[in-house]
Write a protein that holds these residues in place. Structure first.
Motif, PDB file in Angstrom:
ATOM      1  N   THR A   1       0.838  -1.190   0.000  1.00 36.51           N
ATOM      2  CA  THR A   1       0.000   0.000   0.000  1.00 36.51           C
ATOM      3  C   THR A   1       0.877   1.245   0.000  1.00 36.51           C
ATOM      4  N   ARG A   2       0.346   2.334  -0.480  1.00 33.54           N
ATOM      5  CA  ARG A   2       1.059   3.609  -0.413  1.00 33.54           C
ATOM      6  C   ARG A   2       0.827   4.287   0.941  1.00 33.54           C
ATOM      7  N   ASP A   3      -0.204   3.871   1.676  1.00 32.92           N
ATOM      8  CA  ASP A   3      -0.551   4.461   2.966  1.00 32.92           C
ATOM      9  C   ASP A   3      -0.522   3.380   4.046  1.00 32.92           C
ATOM     10  N   LEU A   4       0.670   3.004   4.468  1.00 29.80           N
ATOM     11  CA  LEU A   4       0.814   1.930   5.444  1.00 29.80           C
ATOM     12  C   LEU A   4       0.161   2.288   6.780  1.00 29.80           C
ATOM     13  N   ASP A   5       0.376   3.509   7.249  1.00 26.74           N
ATOM     14  CA  ASP A   5      -0.189   3.889   8.546  1.00 26.74           C
ATOM     15  C   ASP A   5      -1.712   3.897   8.507  1.00 26.74           C
TER      16      ASP A   5
ATOM     17  N   PRO B   1      15.375  -3.600   8.621  1.00 26.78           N
ATOM     18  CA  PRO B   1      16.796  -3.407   8.299  1.00 26.78           C
ATOM     19  C   PRO B   1      17.118  -3.677   6.830  1.00 26.78           C
ATOM     20  N   TYR B   2      16.225  -4.353   6.127  1.00 26.14           N
ATOM     21  CA  TYR B   2      16.473  -4.640   4.711  1.00 26.14           C
ATOM     22  C   TYR B   2      15.834  -3.605   3.790  1.00 26.14           C
ATOM     23  N   GLY B   3      15.413  -2.446   4.361  1.00 23.85           N
ATOM     24  CA  GLY B   3      14.998  -1.315   3.547  1.00 23.85           C
ATOM     25  C   GLY B   3      13.522  -1.193   3.242  1.00 23.85           C
ATOM     26  N   ILE B   4      12.698  -2.024   3.807  1.00 21.45           N
ATOM     27  CA  ILE B   4      11.253  -1.961   3.581  1.00 21.45           C
ATOM     28  C   ILE B   4      10.582  -1.517   4.864  1.00 21.45           C
ATOM     29  N   ARG B   5       9.579  -0.686   4.756  1.00 23.16           N
ATOM     30  CA  ARG B   5       8.736  -0.356   5.907  1.00 23.16           C
ATOM     31  C   ARG B   5       7.470  -1.178   5.751  1.00 23.16           C
ATOM     32  N   ASP B   6       7.139  -1.954   6.793  1.00 23.29           N
ATOM     33  CA  ASP B   6       5.958  -2.790   6.712  1.00 23.29           C
ATOM     34  C   ASP B   6       5.392  -3.094   8.089  1.00 23.29           C
ATOM     35  N   CYS B   7       4.288  -3.812   8.089  1.00 20.25           N
ATOM     36  CA  CYS B   7       3.679  -4.318   9.309  1.00 20.25           C
ATOM     37  C   CYS B   7       3.204  -5.726   9.000  1.00 20.25           C
TER      38      CYS B   7
ATOM     39  N   GLN C   1       3.416  -4.144   3.004  1.00 19.65           N
ATOM     40  CA  GLN C   1       4.598  -3.308   2.774  1.00 19.65           C
ATOM     41  C   GLN C   1       4.176  -1.960   2.227  1.00 19.65           C
ATOM     42  N   GLU C   2       4.961  -0.948   2.561  1.00 22.46           N
ATOM     43  CA  GLU C   2       4.688   0.406   2.087  1.00 22.46           C
ATOM     44  C   GLU C   2       5.399   0.642   0.757  1.00 22.46           C
ATOM     45  N   LEU C   3       4.618   1.026  -0.245  1.00 28.36           N
ATOM     46  CA  LEU C   3       5.188   1.390  -1.536  1.00 28.36           C
ATOM     47  C   LEU C   3       5.711   2.811  -1.460  1.00 28.36           C
ATOM     48  N   THR C   4       6.835   3.056  -2.078  1.00 24.77           N
ATOM     49  CA  THR C   4       7.388   4.415  -2.065  1.00 24.77           C
ATOM     50  C   THR C   4       7.333   5.014  -3.436  1.00 24.77           C
TER      51      THR C   4
END
Length: 136
Positions: A89-93, A114-120, A133-136
């Motif tokens: 998603t583009r809006d992870l929060d 630590p591998y460069g992805i923001r996710d939950c 995962q958050e799309l950038t």
């Protein structure tokens, strides 16, 4: 080659709970709900992406699976170690805010990995690990 992912399969043990999670919590469209012998195969997918689906299926209905294997599958599903899927998603929060209101167990809140992805990550009602995962 021109190959796309058409459908992925995730097991479920409660069609109503799975439907509520994928439809009501994540906002997926229901594309099919096939009932046979009291079991349900439910196809869902993200709105605006008609060519990509998830089929929620009853793993106990798989042909050739022994009773011992069915017990093992049920145990693995209960532990949350049987199946998983990665979504994005583009809006992870904003997405994460909706998830705890549904029938999902939060495994990890939004985190910079630590591998460069923001996710939950959460577990759906059947125990499947759902990483978002958050799309950038």
């Amino acid at each position: 080659m021109d190959i796309t992912i058409h459908a992925s399969f995730l097991p479920h043990d409660d069609p109503d709970a799975s439907l509520a999670f994928y439809r009501d919590t994540l906002g997926f469209e229901v594309r099919a709900d096939v009932e046979y012998g009291g079991l349900h195969w439910i196809t869902v997918g993200p709105a605006g992406q008609p060519d990509t689906s998830i089929v929620l299926y009853p793993p106990t209905a798989a042909p050739g699976v022994t009773d011992d294997e069915r017990r093992t599958i049920a145990e693995m599903m209960a532990k949350g170690s049987y199946a998983s899927i990665n979504l994005a998603t583009r809006d992870l929060d904003g997405t994460f805010e909706r998830v705890p209101s549904g029938d999902a167990e939060v495994v990890e809140e939004p985190t910079e990995q630590p591998y460069g992805i923001r996710d939950c990550s959460v577990r759906d009602p059947a125990g499947n690990l759902v990483r978002i995962q958050e799309l950038t």
